[in-house]
Design a protein around this motif. Structure first.
Motif: not given
Length: 372
Positions: A306-317, A159-174
């Protein structure tokens, strides 16, 4: 960037050492947990995926995790934290796979499994199992609750990744769930995981008295709803772009958004394991500390990795102009705050069996020193 000295930092942190405090005018603090330190995409159908193997928990343990063990107090018993996390994490993965099989309707169960079995450190379920063992319980008593916690955590990520929330494209490297299955299915997959988590505790817990099962379900519900996870999320969303947010306000967000579910993990394990009330409350405080520690470290990593190191989008906050500990305090003071949270958490484990408390000590260190 605003900065505070350690003295004021520690003073603000006193929420963990007193029963009440002056509440924020903008966001009054609700009645919370029994021990309450604050106040007591595409919508196209994806190809069917068959999960032939489960992710190994060892893939998320880094070299830094092994090095962290060398920094432990030499007076503490020797403990192989990496081996412990691999063993317990893989047990949780097997239990999750069995709990949520691929069945009709296939699409919703596939979406649930896509995020639930996508990997991750399994910190919350492992904490639940370790707390159960600490008070003398058996792993089987707490495994359904451990799975339920991971279901709820996964729901919050979907739910947090949804466009209406954080709008994220990557989670746990997927790709995030809604990028694969569409927003509609992602919402429903999260809803289904949330509902099933409570059912799973109710019908699958064995060797525990009914009153303890009911008590555990009540704790989990409170930690998830409008006095826990949801409360923190709402205040977090409402705080984007604000310029007058203080440390009290930020602590409220993360004590509810992040720490609440970690607190529930420790408390559920202690309750289901047959722990005494005083032991349950010690573990509640311990988990509240490491829960906030988890977020402080997460905020630091978000701006230093970095995003690669974290497995999710870095710097999104930073992009979303969210209030974070580094933004409010600076990197160095945030690291000092994290160190104090860890130290206070470890103090709460004094008096327990040293051998059984070793996993919790190592977990606190792991959270403090993790690199992703």
């Amino acid at each position: 960037m605003a900065s505070v000295n350690l003295g004021s930092l520690v003073q603000s942190y006193s929420i963990f050492n007193q029963a009440s405090r002056t509440n924020s005018k903008s966001f009054p603090l609700p009645r919370s947990f029994p021990f309450n330190p604050l106040k007591n995409i595409s919508s196209s159908t994806p190809k069917r995926r068959i999960f032939t193997s489960l992710p190994s928990i060892s893939s998320v343990l880094t070299k830094e995790d092994a090095l962290m063990e060398e920094d432990q107090d030499p007076q503490l018993p020797s403990f192989d934290f990496k081996s412990f996390m691999v063993r317990k994490g893989n047990a949780v993965n097997q239990a999750l796979d069995s709990a949520v099989p691929l069945r009709d309707p296939v699409k919703i169960h596939e979406a649930m499994r896509y995020s639930l079995l996508a990997g991750g450190k399994r910190v919350r379920p492992v904490l639940c199992l370790a707390a159960c063992d600490l008070v003398g319980g058996k792993e089987s008593m707490a495994m359904p609750a451990a799975c339920a916690l991971e279901m709820i955590h996964t729901m919050s990520l979907v739910h947090d990744d949804l466009p209406c929330m954080d709008n994220d494209d990557l989670r746990r490297g997927k790709p995030t769930n809604h990028k694969v299955y569409g927003e509609d299915i992602a919402v429903l997959a999260g809803d289904a995981l949330l509902a099933f988590s409570f059912e799973h505790i109710a019908v699958s817990t064995v060797g525990v008295t009914p009153d303890r099962i009911v008590r555990a379900i009540g704790e989990l519900a409170k930690s998830t709803g409008a006095e826990g996870l949801a409360a923190g999320q709402v205040v977090d969303i409402s705080s984007e772009g604000l310029t007058n947010v203080g440390l009290d306000h930020l602590e409220f967000i993360h004590v509810h958004k992040t720490a609440a579910l970690l607190e529930a993990a420790a408390v559920l394990g202690a309750i289901l394991g047959g722990g005494r009330d005083e032991d349950v409350e010690k573990l509640r405080k311990f988990a509240r500390n490491i829960g906030l520690l988890f977020q402080v470290v997460d905020d630091i990593l978000d701006v230093t990795k970095s995003s690669k190191e974290l497995g999710k989008t870095a710097g999104k906050d930073l992009v979303a102009d969210k209030v974070t500990f580094p933004k409010l305090m600076g990197i160095n003071k945030s690291k000092e705050f994290a160190e104090k949270l860890k130290s206070d958490a470890l103090e709460l484990l004094q008096g327990f069996d040293p051998e059984k408390s070793a996993p919790l000590i190592a977990l606190a260190n792991y959270i403090a020193y993790r690199q992703n």
